[in-house]
Design a protein around this motif. Structure first.
Motif, PDB file in Angstrom:
ATOM      1  N   MET A  92      96.398 -44.364  65.089  1.00 56.17           N
ATOM      2  CA  MET A  92      97.139 -43.226  65.630  1.00 56.17           C
ATOM      3  C   MET A  92      96.244 -42.413  66.552  1.00 56.17           C
ATOM      4  O   MET A  92      95.022 -42.507  66.504  1.00 56.17           O
TER       5      MET A  92
ATOM      6  N   SER B 142      94.731 -38.935  67.665  1.00 55.90           N
ATOM      7  CA  SER B 142      94.450 -37.607  67.114  1.00 55.90           C
ATOM      8  C   SER B 142      94.241 -36.568  68.212  1.00 55.90           C
ATOM      9  O   SER B 142      94.333 -35.372  67.964  1.00 55.90           O
ATOM     10  N   ARG B 143      93.967 -37.042  69.431  1.00 61.07           N
ATOM     11  CA  ARG B 143      93.759 -36.129  70.558  1.00 61.07           C
ATOM     12  C   ARG B 143      94.082 -36.867  71.849  1.00 61.07           C
ATOM     13  O   ARG B 143      93.677 -38.013  72.033  1.00 61.07           O
TER      14      ARG B 143
ATOM     15  N   LYS C 145      97.157 -32.278  70.591  1.00 66.71           N
ATOM     16  CA  LYS C 145      96.633 -32.782  69.321  1.00 66.71           C
ATOM     17  C   LYS C 145      97.836 -33.121  68.442  1.00 66.71           C
ATOM     18  O   LYS C 145      98.354 -32.268  67.721  1.00 66.71           O
TER      19      LYS C 145
ATOM     20  N   ALA D 285     100.341 -36.801  62.682  1.00 64.53           N
ATOM     21  CA  ALA D 285     100.321 -38.207  62.284  1.00 64.53           C
ATOM     22  C   ALA D 285     101.719 -38.791  62.193  1.00 64.53           C
ATOM     23  O   ALA D 285     101.888 -40.005  62.242  1.00 64.53           O
TER      24      ALA D 285
ATOM     25  N   ARG E 124      91.521 -39.914  71.648  1.00 62.77           N
ATOM     26  CA  ARG E 124      90.688 -40.168  70.479  1.00 62.77           C
ATOM     27  C   ARG E 124      91.607 -40.707  69.394  1.00 62.77           C
ATOM     28  O   ARG E 124      92.656 -40.125  69.110  1.00 62.77           O
ATOM     29  N   LEU E 125      91.228 -41.824  68.798  1.00 64.12           N
ATOM     30  CA  LEU E 125      92.036 -42.444  67.764  1.00 64.12           C
ATOM     31  C   LEU E 125      91.591 -41.976  66.387  1.00 64.12           C
ATOM     32  O   LEU E 125      90.513 -41.391  66.229  1.00 64.12           O
ATOM     33  N   GLU E 126      92.411 -42.250  65.397  1.00 60.04           N
ATOM     34  CA  GLU E 126      92.141 -41.721  64.056  1.00 60.04           C
ATOM     35  C   GLU E 126      90.854 -42.260  63.451  1.00 60.04           C
ATOM     36  O   GLU E 126      90.273 -41.628  62.576  1.00 60.04           O
ATOM     37  N   ASP E 127      90.380 -43.433  63.923  1.00 59.82           N
ATOM     38  CA  ASP E 127      89.128 -43.976  63.407  1.00 59.82           C
ATOM     39  C   ASP E 127      87.904 -43.399  64.108  1.00 59.82           C
ATOM     40  O   ASP E 127      86.772 -43.805  63.844  1.00 59.82           O
TER      41      ASP E 127
ATOM     42  N   GLU F 166      87.204 -43.790  70.965  1.00 61.11           N
ATOM     43  CA  GLU F 166      87.816 -43.152  72.129  1.00 61.11           C
ATOM     44  C   GLU F 166      88.167 -44.204  73.167  1.00 61.11           C
ATOM     45  O   GLU F 166      87.379 -45.094  73.466  1.00 61.11           O
TER      46      GLU F 166
ATOM     47  N   GLN G 225     103.047 -42.832  63.635  1.00 62.62           N
ATOM     48  CA  GLN G 225     103.139 -41.783  64.650  1.00 62.62           C
ATOM     49  C   GLN G 225     104.300 -42.056  65.608  1.00 62.62           C
ATOM     50  O   GLN G 225     104.417 -43.141  66.183  1.00 62.62           O
TER      51      GLN G 225
END
Length: 350
Positions: A1, A3-4, A19, A22, A73-76, A79, A320
């Motif tokens: 997902m 996140s930013r 931002k 989820a 930026r991904l959840e892990d 980028e 998401q």
């Protein structure tokens, strides 16, 4: 997902930061505000030309410096980003964790699928749109599909160019190109066959999102190298390659009625399409251990209130989801969501 997400000089967004939550992310605002532009930016974080299939040079803000940038930026914590530069407006630059990367590498990081109002005619228009839709489904399940598609298209373009020349091309060179097309083409076709098999009968099987029967037509997977070699003269006369997986089509049937999707009502076609997307999201979760990011542009406006509520229920907990609409009331049945207002390329979280 995601996140930013940051957009710089993309369409009408000068400098937009979001931002997202989820789960549900609801973007509302008047027509032309820039809601779909945000979805398009997200869609470009996957291989291909995005949900509008527009030329890259048209995406840069008209009064900007000439290029654009999309960074996520991904959840892990990784980028990813795509963009163009003013001196190369037609060349997409892809970066993953700060390093240059191929567009196909994006599919290994994130799975993205979308529905737009233009796709409401998916079952009525030509095979190109259905083939692109099937390829996006396949890509989310098998990220290497993008590489095979790229290899096939490159070899086919080169073969078509050689066949169009007045001077007879070197047969050995054509043999090499056709072998490359055959290898990539069979991999392309086999991946589509697996996706069709996985989704055949997809849907909840009820009136909200009926089950669909799927079949792949137009290319049977036979010896492509031989077919290409035997069809050189024919293809030269036609100015294009007439055999191969680029001629495939996705046939969709309303299972309970045994009726082709093209002969169904507009509402039934929309329900079949949504049923496929929902079933596909489950398959991606099972196969890859991640939920695809779903981009649903103006989807609520084309559903009656009961089916709209059913859709929100089915989407809850599936990862998401980004949805756009001109009226916030369209999403009253969504209990837990991040809500944003978009106006003139600016975004505010409600």
């Amino acid at each position: 997902m995601i996140s930013r997400l940051a957009l710089t000089d993309f369409r009408n967004h000068r400098d937009t930061l979001i931002k997202p939550a989820a789960g549900f992310n609801l973007l509302t605002g008047p027509n032309g505000a820039g809601k779909t532009n945000i979805l398009e930016a997200i869609s470009l974080l996957s291989p291909g030309r995005g949900l509008r299939r527009a030329a890259l040079r048209t995406m840069a803000r008209s009064d900007g410096a000439g290029g654009f940038a999309i960074a996520a930026r991904l959840e892990d914590g990784s980028e990813v980003g795509v963009g163009t530069q003013a001196n190369a407006p037609d060349r997409r630059v892809v970066r993953i964790n700060g390093a240059n990367a191929s567009a196909s590498a994006l599919a290994e990081r994130i799975a993205i699928l979308w529905l737009t109002p233009a796709m409401d005619r998916l079952f009525l228009e030509g095979a190109t749109g259905r083939r692109a839709f099937l390829d996006r489904l396949t890509l989310a399940l098998e990220p290497e599909h993008a590489r095979n598609a790229s290899l096939y298209e490159q070899a086919m373009r080169e073969r078509n160019r050689l066949l169009s020349e007045e001077e007879r091309p070197d047969p050995a060179w054509l043999d090499g190109l056709e072998l490359r097309m055959a290898e990539a083409g069979h991999a392309l076709h086999d991946a589509r066959v697996r996706t069709v098999a996985a989704l055949d009968g997809a849907g909840a099987g009820d009136d909200d999102f009926p089950a669909a029967r799927l079949a792949l037509e137009g290319f049977d997977g036979d010896d492509l190298a031989r077919a290409l070699a035997e069809g050189r003269r024919r293809d030269a006369a036609a100015g294009r390659t007439l055999a191969g997986p680029h001629r495939s089509d996705l046939a969709v049937t309303y299972a309970a009625k045994g009726q082709a999707a093209a002969d169904c009502s507009t509402g039934e076609q929309k329900a079949l399409l949504l049923g496929l997307v929902l079933a596909h999201a489950n398959k991606v979760s099972e196969a890859r251990g991640l939920d695809p990011v779903l981009l649903l542009d103006e989807v609520a406006a084309h559903l009656d209130p009961a089916r709209r509520a059913a859709l929100y229920t089915r989407l809850e907990g599936r990862g998401q989801v980004f949805m756009t609409g001109t009226e916030a009331a369209l999403f009253d049945a969504v209990d837990d969501a991040a809500r944003f207002t978009v106006r003139g390329g600016a975004l505010v979280r409600d």
